[in-house]
Scaffold this motif. Structure first.
Motif, PDB file in Angstrom:
ATOM      1  N   MET A 119     -18.253   0.361   6.158  1.00  0.00           N
ATOM      2  CA  MET A 119     -17.091   1.218   6.167  1.00  0.00           C
ATOM      3  C   MET A 119     -15.816   0.430   6.446  1.00  0.00           C
ATOM      4  SD  MET A 119     -16.710   4.195   5.307  1.00  0.00           S
ATOM      5  CE  MET A 119     -16.781   5.904   5.643  1.00  0.00           C
ATOM      6  N   SER A 120     -15.950  -0.771   6.988  1.00  0.00           N
ATOM      7  CA  SER A 120     -14.763  -1.554   7.297  1.00  0.00           C
ATOM      8  C   SER A 120     -14.038  -1.993   6.032  1.00  0.00           C
ATOM      9  CB  SER A 120     -15.128  -2.758   8.160  1.00  0.00           C
ATOM     10  OG  SER A 120     -15.934  -3.659   7.425  1.00  0.00           O
ATOM     11  N   ASP A 121     -14.767  -2.241   4.927  1.00  0.00           N
ATOM     12  CA  ASP A 121     -14.114  -2.578   3.666  1.00  0.00           C
ATOM     13  C   ASP A 121     -13.286  -1.408   3.158  1.00  0.00           C
ATOM     14  OD1 ASP A 121     -15.232  -5.099   3.667  1.00  0.00           O
ATOM     15  OD2 ASP A 121     -16.919  -4.546   2.362  1.00  0.00           O
ATOM     16  N   THR A 122     -13.844  -0.226   3.252  1.00  0.00           N
ATOM     17  CA  THR A 122     -13.134   0.979   2.828  1.00  0.00           C
ATOM     18  C   THR A 122     -11.911   1.209   3.698  1.00  0.00           C
ATOM     19  OG1 THR A 122     -15.236   1.933   2.137  1.00  0.00           O
ATOM     20  CG2 THR A 122     -13.389   3.439   2.385  1.00  0.00           C
ATOM     21  N   ARG A 123     -12.079   1.030   4.983  1.00  0.00           N
ATOM     22  CA  ARG A 123     -10.950   1.193   5.905  1.00  0.00           C
ATOM     23  C   ARG A 123      -9.836   0.210   5.550  1.00  0.00           C
ATOM     24  NH1 ARG A 123     -11.239   0.916  12.491  1.00  0.00           N
ATOM     25  NH2 ARG A 123      -9.063   1.420  12.812  1.00  0.00           N
ATOM     26  N   HIS A 124     -10.206  -1.015   5.239  1.00  0.00           N
ATOM     27  CA  HIS A 124      -9.225  -2.036   4.863  1.00  0.00           C
ATOM     28  C   HIS A 124      -8.495  -1.633   3.579  1.00  0.00           C
ATOM     29  CE1 HIS A 124      -7.352  -5.933   4.541  1.00  0.00           C
ATOM     30  NE2 HIS A 124      -7.835  -6.061   3.311  1.00  0.00           N
ATOM     31  N   LEU A 125      -9.227  -1.084   2.602  1.00  0.00           N
ATOM     32  CA  LEU A 125      -8.610  -0.636   1.352  1.00  0.00           C
ATOM     33  C   LEU A 125      -7.585   0.470   1.609  1.00  0.00           C
ATOM     34  CD1 LEU A 125     -11.694  -0.502  -1.056  1.00  0.00           C
ATOM     35  CD2 LEU A 125      -9.793  -2.115  -1.144  1.00  0.00           C
ATOM     36  N   ILE A 126      -7.918   1.359   2.525  1.00  0.00           N
ATOM     37  CA  ILE A 126      -6.995   2.456   2.850  1.00  0.00           C
ATOM     38  C   ILE A 126      -5.763   1.925   3.572  1.00  0.00           C
ATOM     39  CG2 ILE A 126      -6.714   4.538   4.256  1.00  0.00           C
ATOM     40  CD1 ILE A 126      -9.636   5.202   3.634  1.00  0.00           C
ATOM     41  N   VAL A 127      -5.968   1.085   4.565  1.00  0.00           N
ATOM     42  CA  VAL A 127      -4.854   0.548   5.355  1.00  0.00           C
ATOM     43  C   VAL A 127      -3.888  -0.234   4.470  1.00  0.00           C
ATOM     44  CG1 VAL A 127      -4.271  -1.077   7.196  1.00  0.00           C
ATOM     45  CG2 VAL A 127      -6.116   0.569   7.529  1.00  0.00           C
ATOM     46  N   GLN A 128      -4.400  -0.929   3.473  1.00  0.00           N
ATOM     47  CA  GLN A 128      -3.544  -1.694   2.552  1.00  0.00           C
ATOM     48  C   GLN A 128      -2.565  -0.785   1.811  1.00  0.00           C
ATOM     49  OE1 GLN A 128      -6.462  -3.662   0.036  1.00  0.00           O
ATOM     50  NE2 GLN A 128      -5.653  -5.639   0.697  1.00  0.00           N
ATOM     51  N   GLN A 129      -2.962   0.446   1.567  1.00  0.00           N
ATOM     52  CA  GLN A 129      -2.140   1.352   0.761  1.00  0.00           C
ATOM     53  C   GLN A 129      -1.108   2.141   1.562  1.00  0.00           C
ATOM     54  OE1 GLN A 129      -2.136   1.093  -2.472  1.00  0.00           O
ATOM     55  NE2 GLN A 129      -3.716  -0.461  -2.173  1.00  0.00           N
ATOM     56  N   ILE A 130      -1.185   2.095   2.868  1.00  0.00           N
ATOM     57  CA  ILE A 130      -0.276   2.909   3.684  1.00  0.00           C
ATOM     58  C   ILE A 130       1.200   2.608   3.408  1.00  0.00           C
ATOM     59  CG2 ILE A 130       0.466   3.418   6.056  1.00  0.00           C
ATOM     60  CD1 ILE A 130      -2.496   3.291   6.867  1.00  0.00           C
ATOM     61  N   PRO A 131       1.647   1.352   3.336  1.00  0.00           N
ATOM     62  CA  PRO A 131       3.067   1.129   3.033  1.00  0.00           C
ATOM     63  C   PRO A 131       3.486   1.690   1.669  1.00  0.00           C
ATOM     64  CG  PRO A 131       2.047  -0.885   3.839  1.00  0.00           C
ATOM     65  CD  PRO A 131       0.953   0.103   3.632  1.00  0.00           C
ATOM     66  N   HIS A 132       2.597   1.586   0.686  1.00  0.00           N
ATOM     67  CA  HIS A 132       2.895   2.123  -0.646  1.00  0.00           C
ATOM     68  C   HIS A 132       2.957   3.642  -0.622  1.00  0.00           C
ATOM     69  CE1 HIS A 132       2.291  -1.902  -2.228  1.00  0.00           C
ATOM     70  NE2 HIS A 132       1.136  -1.942  -1.572  1.00  0.00           N
ATOM     71  N   LEU A 133       2.031   4.254   0.096  1.00  0.00           N
ATOM     72  CA  LEU A 133       2.033   5.711   0.228  1.00  0.00           C
ATOM     73  C   LEU A 133       3.301   6.193   0.928  1.00  0.00           C
ATOM     74  CD1 LEU A 133      -1.685   6.227   1.330  1.00  0.00           C
ATOM     75  CD2 LEU A 133      -0.689   6.971  -0.846  1.00  0.00           C
ATOM     76  N   ARG A 134       3.716   5.483   1.970  1.00  0.00           N
ATOM     77  CA  ARG A 134       4.927   5.877   2.713  1.00  0.00           C
ATOM     78  C   ARG A 134       6.160   5.773   1.816  1.00  0.00           C
ATOM     79  NH1 ARG A 134       5.929   3.215   8.131  1.00  0.00           N
ATOM     80  NH2 ARG A 134       7.067   5.125   8.547  1.00  0.00           N
ATOM     81  N   ARG A 135       6.253   4.695   1.046  1.00  0.00           N
ATOM     82  CA  ARG A 135       7.414   4.508   0.166  1.00  0.00           C
ATOM     83  C   ARG A 135       7.455   5.615  -0.885  1.00  0.00           C
ATOM     84  NH1 ARG A 135       7.432  -1.127  -2.104  1.00  0.00           N
ATOM     85  NH2 ARG A 135       5.649  -0.336  -3.251  1.00  0.00           N
ATOM     86  N   TYR A 136       6.310   5.910  -1.485  1.00  0.00           N
ATOM     87  CA  TYR A 136       6.244   6.961  -2.501  1.00  0.00           C
ATOM     88  C   TYR A 136       6.583   8.322  -1.894  1.00  0.00           C
ATOM     89  CZ  TYR A 136       4.262   9.915  -6.197  1.00  0.00           C
ATOM     90  OH  TYR A 136       4.082  10.846  -7.171  1.00  0.00           O
ATOM     91  N   ALA A 137       6.032   8.603  -0.733  1.00  0.00           N
ATOM     92  CA  ALA A 137       6.292   9.883  -0.077  1.00  0.00           C
ATOM     93  C   ALA A 137       7.764  10.023   0.294  1.00  0.00           C
ATOM     94  CB  ALA A 137       5.412  10.032   1.167  1.00  0.00           C
TER      95      ALA A 137
END
Length: 169
Positions: A1-19
């Motif tokens: 699950m740590s790989d999945t968690r890492h994939l999600i965390v990587q996208q947070i700045p992009h999600l924030r900018r889009y939002a």
């Protein structure tokens, strides 16, 4: 699950900018991202390992935004008791900031489907395939929305410049 968690965390700045670009308010954007992450985490079993995590998260965020916009549109508008005078933005004195403000003002005049398409392609640098998947539309429709959005932005900016030049004369 740590790989999945890492994939999600990587996208947070992009999600924030889009939002932030979608809603125009930092606090609302952060709430939207938090809701997106909560929804993604609670439905992690729906994500197929090996598929595009970024597109999946952006799809969730976009759908949450649409749901919120629908609720807001159907909710009666309330006026604050203080008249909202404390929340008025102060116009910056720098010329660059004025131009950026004019672009954002024009941008928010675009229809929401055009704004979303333009944000995913221009701001988030998504491929047409990924952006079309996020918006759940065909690629041709996405390309048409982007073209119309860019043309309308050009017209709005030209009109704004024309009005501004008319005031100086």
């Amino acid at each position: 699950m740590s790989d999945t968690r890492h994939l999600i965390v990587q996208q947070i700045p992009h999600l924030r900018r889009y939002a932030r670009a979608l809603v125009g308010d930092n606090n609302q954007a952060d709430d939207l991202v938090q809701d997106c992450l909560e929804r993604a985490w609670s439905r992690m079993d729906l994500w197929a390992k090996g598929t595009n995590m970024r597109a999946w998260l952006f799809t969730i965020l976009h759908n949450l935004h649409l749901n919120t916009a629908r609720k807001y549109r159907n909710t009666p508008k309330l006026m604050p008791l203080d008249g909202g005078a404390n929340g008025l933005p102060v116009r910056p004195a720098q010329e660059d900031q004025l131009e950026i403000g004019a672009v954002w003002k024009a941008f928010y005049k675009l229809p929401e489907p055009q704004r979303a398409a333009l944000l995913l392609i221009a701001l988030e640098d998504m491929s047409y395939e990924d952006a079309a998947a996020v918006l759940d539309i065909p690629i041709g429709t996405l390309m048409s929305r982007i073209h119309r959005a860019r043309e309308k932005l050009r017209r709005l900016m030209a009109d704004a410049e024309h009005v501004e030049l008319g005031k100086d004369q």
